[in-house]
Design an enzyme around this catalytic site. Structure first.
Site, mmCIF file in Angstrom:
data_model
loop_
_atom_site.group_PDB
_atom_site.id
_atom_site.type_symbol
_atom_site.label_atom_id
_atom_site.label_comp_id
_atom_site.label_asym_id
_atom_site.label_seq_id
_atom_site.Cartn_x
_atom_site.Cartn_y
_atom_site.Cartn_z
ATOM 1 N N VAL A 47 0.857 -1.179 0.000
ATOM 2 C CA VAL A 47 0.000 0.000 0.000
ATOM 3 C C VAL A 47 0.897 1.234 0.000
ATOM 4 O O VAL A 47 1.702 1.429 0.910
ATOM 5 C CB VAL A 47 -0.938 0.010 1.234
ATOM 6 C CG1 VAL A 47 -1.808 1.251 1.234
ATOM 7 C CG2 VAL A 47 -1.781 -1.252 1.261
ATOM 8 N N LEU A 48 0.758 2.069 -1.027
ATOM 9 C CA LEU A 48 1.644 3.217 -1.195
ATOM 10 C C LEU A 48 1.062 4.529 -0.673
ATOM 11 O O LEU A 48 1.800 5.474 -0.431
ATOM 12 C CB LEU A 48 2.010 3.384 -2.682
ATOM 13 C CG LEU A 48 2.710 2.176 -3.320
ATOM 14 C CD1 LEU A 48 2.924 2.417 -4.811
ATOM 15 C CD2 LEU A 48 4.027 1.891 -2.623
ATOM 16 N N SER A 49 -0.276 4.587 -0.514
ATOM 17 C CA SER A 49 -0.881 5.844 -0.055
ATOM 18 C C SER A 49 -1.884 5.562 1.051
ATOM 19 O O SER A 49 -2.244 4.413 1.307
ATOM 20 C CB SER A 49 -1.570 6.564 -1.211
ATOM 21 O OG SER A 49 -2.800 5.928 -1.509
ATOM 22 N N GLY A 50 -2.375 6.600 1.657
ATOM 23 C CA GLY A 50 -3.355 6.465 2.728
ATOM 24 C C GLY A 50 -4.785 6.593 2.247
ATOM 25 O O GLY A 50 -5.688 6.839 3.054
#
Length: 190
Positions: A47-50
Site C-alpha cells: 500500500v503506497l498511499s493512505g
C-alpha cells in the site's frame, strides 16, 4: 520440565523454519518476477498511499486474489485495478456500478478520499479483489527486501537463527550424553 523445554524447542524450530521458508519464497518470488510476490495464488500488494485508511494504511501489505469474473463484483467490494493513464495499480472500494456483463464498469473511491475516482473502471481493468488480510508495516519490509541488503538480511538472519538453535540443541545433547556416561561409570564402580 525437560519435556516442556524439548516441546518448546521443537515448536520454536518449526516456527523459525517456516518463517525462513516463507521469507525465501517471498524474496525469490519478488526478485524473479520483478513484481509483487505470490504464494498459492494470492498476491501481496504494498500500500503506497493512505487513500484507503482506516481499512489499511500506507506501508501495509495486503493480500489480493486474482479476479476471473469481474461481473460478480458488487458495491462495497475492494478491488485492485490497472489505470488507463499510467498503467499503475490502484486498490479502491466499489461505490457504484454501471452496465452489466462484460460491459460492466465500476465507480470507485478510496475510503479516505473526499471524492470518487475521476474515471469508471471497466471490468477488464480489474485484476484482483482484496481478501481482507492486511499486514501493517509489512509493505515497508517488502520494499527493503527488494534491495540487495534486504535480500541478504532476510535470508541470512533466519539462517543464523537456525544455526544458533542447532548449536544449542547439540550442546544440550552433548551434556546429556556426558551425564549419562558419568552415571554409567559410577554404577560400574559401585
Amino acid at each position: 520440565m525437560k519435556k516442556w523445554m524439548k516441546m518448546t524447542g521443537s515448536i520454536l524450530y518449526g516456527i523459525v523454519f517456516t518463517m525462513m521458508i516463507a521469507c525465501i519464497i517471498v524474496v525469490l518470488s519478488s526478485r524473479t518476477t520483478g513484481g509483487d510476490p505470490q504464494i498459492f495464488g494470492y498476491q501481496f500488494k504494498q500500500v503506497l498511499s493512505g487513500s484507503m485508511e482506516p481499512e489499511f494504511s500506507a506501508g501495509s501489505l495486503i493480500v489480493v486474489k486474482h479476479v476471473t469474473s469481474p461481473e460478480t463484483l458488487k458495491k462495497g467490494d475492494i478491488i485492485t485495478f490497472q489505470t488507463n493513464q499510467d498503467q499503475s495499480f490502484v486498490t479502491h472500494r466499489i461505490v457504484g456500478e454501471k452496465g452489466n456483463g462484460t460491459n460492466k464498469a465500476f465507480e470507485t473511491k478510496g475510503d479516505h478520499n473526499m471524492y470518487q475516482d475521476g474515471t469508471l473502471v471497466k471490468a477488464n481493468q480489474v485484476v484482483a479483489q482484496y481478501t481482507g488480510v492486511n499486514i501493517p508495516y509489512a509493505g515497508k519490509l517488502l520494499s527493503y527486501a527488494g534491495t540487495s541488503a534486504g535480500t541478504a538480511l532476510l535470508l541470512i538472519i533466519p539462517g543464523i537463527m537456525l544455526l544458533v538453535y542447532s548449536a544449542l540443541h547439540f550442546v544440550g545433547a552433548a551434556k546429556h550424553r556426558k551425564h549419562a556416561a558419568e552415571l554409567h561409570m559410577s554404577e560400574e564402580q559401585a
